[in-house]
Design a protein around this motif. Structure first.
Motif, PDB file in Angstrom:
ATOM      1  N   PRO A 156     104.447  41.048  99.888  1.00 44.73           N
ATOM      2  CA  PRO A 156     104.614  39.698  99.347  1.00 44.73           C
ATOM      3  C   PRO A 156     103.359  38.847  99.490  1.00 44.73           C
ATOM      4  N   PRO A 157     103.114  37.949  98.527  1.00 45.89           N
ATOM      5  CA  PRO A 157     102.041  36.954  98.707  1.00 45.89           C
ATOM      6  C   PRO A 157     102.443  35.954  99.787  1.00 45.89           C
ATOM      7  N   VAL A 158     101.447  35.428 100.492  1.00 43.85           N
ATOM      8  CA  VAL A 158     101.713  34.455 101.548  1.00 43.85           C
ATOM      9  C   VAL A 158     101.192  33.085 101.114  1.00 43.85           C
ATOM     10  N   PHE A 159     101.819  32.035 101.655  1.00 42.09           N
ATOM     11  CA  PHE A 159     101.465  30.673 101.268  1.00 42.09           C
ATOM     12  C   PHE A 159     101.871  29.729 102.396  1.00 42.09           C
ATOM     13  N   PRO A 160     101.241  28.548 102.463  1.00 37.46           N
ATOM     14  CA  PRO A 160     101.626  27.564 103.478  1.00 37.46           C
ATOM     15  C   PRO A 160     102.863  26.794 103.030  1.00 37.46           C
ATOM     16  N   ALA A 161     103.744  26.518 103.988  1.00 38.53           N
ATOM     17  CA  ALA A 161     104.965  25.775 103.687  1.00 38.53           C
ATOM     18  C   ALA A 161     105.246  24.795 104.815  1.00 38.53           C
ATOM     19  N   ALA A 162     105.961  23.731 104.465  1.00 42.62           N
ATOM     20  CA  ALA A 162     106.304  22.696 105.447  1.00 42.62           C
ATOM     21  C   ALA A 162     107.529  21.951 104.935  1.00 42.62           C
ATOM     22  N   THR A 163     108.014  21.013 105.732  1.00 45.39           N
ATOM     23  CA  THR A 163     109.132  20.194 105.286  1.00 45.39           C
ATOM     24  C   THR A 163     108.677  19.313 104.116  1.00 45.39           C
ATOM     25  N   PRO A 164     109.615  18.837 103.300  1.00 47.25           N
ATOM     26  CA  PRO A 164     109.234  17.929 102.209  1.00 47.25           C
ATOM     27  C   PRO A 164     108.508  16.686 102.714  1.00 47.25           C
ATOM     28  N   GLN A 165     108.867  16.214 103.897  1.00 51.83           N
ATOM     29  CA  GLN A 165     108.223  15.017 104.444  1.00 51.83           C
ATOM     30  C   GLN A 165     106.749  15.286 104.769  1.00 51.83           C
ATOM     31  N   VAL A 166     106.486  16.429 105.400  1.00 53.91           N
ATOM     32  CA  VAL A 166     105.101  16.786 105.715  1.00 53.91           C
ATOM     33  C   VAL A 166     104.320  17.031 104.435  1.00 53.91           C
ATOM     34  N   ALA A 167     104.950  17.714 103.468  1.00 53.96           N
ATOM     35  CA  ALA A 167     104.275  17.979 102.199  1.00 53.96           C
ATOM     36  C   ALA A 167     103.932  16.680 101.474  1.00 53.96           C
ATOM     37  N   ALA A 168     104.840  15.703 101.509  1.00 50.54           N
ATOM     38  CA  ALA A 168     104.578  14.429 100.851  1.00 50.54           C
ATOM     39  C   ALA A 168     103.420  13.695 101.515  1.00 50.54           C
ATOM     40  N   ARG A 169     103.345  13.787 102.832  1.00 49.32           N
ATOM     41  CA  ARG A 169     102.247  13.117 103.534  1.00 49.32           C
ATOM     42  C   ARG A 169     100.897  13.746 103.186  1.00 49.32           C
TER      43      ARG A 169
END
Length: 303
Positions: free
Chosen positions: A162-175
């Protein structure tokens, strides 16, 4: 004869190179291993472990290990032959913990339904089994690119890459913001497994120069890094195979960063077993089910 538990503890420490690893393999705490080692040394009247040198074996310990390892291996092989001869409905699988917890366990009801009465044992562990010692019938590992080639007597098939990618909560992503440069991640809390090598490799593939050491907690297991990310404690480097539930529920989102390319793969989940066991009925049943389950996932992801 010295106590057998002490011999097992000493052999595990010598083979694995440390008390922590031996304790994990034998499912006991560190203190128990240490007590066994001290007891064996007192029984023999010989120092076996040089504690001033990080727990390395003494010359006497190394000689003793070489001889008892052969004896313990023969006991193991004899026991396997005694208890499993002709048994095509029992299988012991070791697996890297993240895959076991996040992918395999939720699909086992399908396997059990297809093979009622099959005795399957799954052991999540960081350490691959020693097939020559019959520690497991098969194994599932995450094999990073550029890792050493598989042993000559081991046969494998790739479950997923699988390809890998960074992920976070929507709140962290919005910031962080949509379209933020990848280099901005260096100012965030990055969640690591056993070390920072995967983050370092991923960032290098996006042409980001990294410092000598990347900050952020080491959590050892993929399911722990995902749980920490879900709680808003940082950014996880993951893949859809492990984080599918959180991505589907919206608890985690893939970060939208620049540049968006290339798609990065760091390794593969691989099924491994001894070549002489490849066509055993029990191994074949599980392997064919695993191939079909992985193929269904790949088809669903392509849609």
């Amino acid at each position: 004869m010295p106590p057998f538990a002490a011999l097992r503890a000493f052999e595990a420490v010598g083979r694995l190179g440390g008390i922590r690893r031996a304790a994990q393999e034998l499912s006991v705490d560190h203190a128990a291993i240490s007590r066994h080692l001290r007891g064996l040394e007192e029984w023999a009247g010989v120092k076996l472990i040089d504690r001033d040198q990080g727990g390395r074996l003494t010359p006497e310990g190394a000689k003793y290990l070489a001889r008892i390892s052969a004896a313990l291996e023969e006991i193991s092989r004899a026991t396997i032959d005694l208890t499993h001869r002709g048994d095509d409905s029992r299988l012991v699988i070791w697996s890297v913990p993240g895959f076991a917890y996040r992918w395999l366990i939720r699909r086992l009801p399908d396997f059990n339904a297809a093979h009622p009465g099959f005795d399957l044992e799954v052991r999540p562990t960081d350490h691959a089994p020693d097939f020559s010692r019959h520690e497991a019938d098969a194994d599932i590992r995450y094999i990073r690119d550029l890792a050493p080639a598989a042993e000559a007597d081991v046969q494998t098939f790739q479950i997923a890459r699988p390809p890998v990618f960074p992920a976070a909560t929507p709140q962290v992503a919005a910031r962080i913001g949509v379209g933020a440069p990848v280099v901005s991640l260096l100012g965030e809390t990055l969640l690591h497994e056993d070390d920072d090598s995967e983050w370092r490799t991923w960032l290098a593939a996006r042409d980001v120069e990294t410092p000598d050491r990347l900050g952020g907690p080491r959590l050892w297991h993929a399911h722990l890094t995902l749980d920490a990310a879900r709680r808003g404690q940082g950014i996880v480097l993951t893949n859809a195979l492990l984080a599918g539930d959180e991505l589907a529920s919206g608890e985690l989102v893939e970060l939208s960063l620049r540049p968006t390319a290339p798609e990065i793969r760091l390794g593969s989940y691989v099924f491994r077993t001894r070549k002489d066991r490849w066509r055993d009925p029990s191994v074949t049943k599980f392997r064919r089910w695993l191939e079909k389950a992985a193929a269904r996932d790949a088809t669903a992801e392509a849609r």
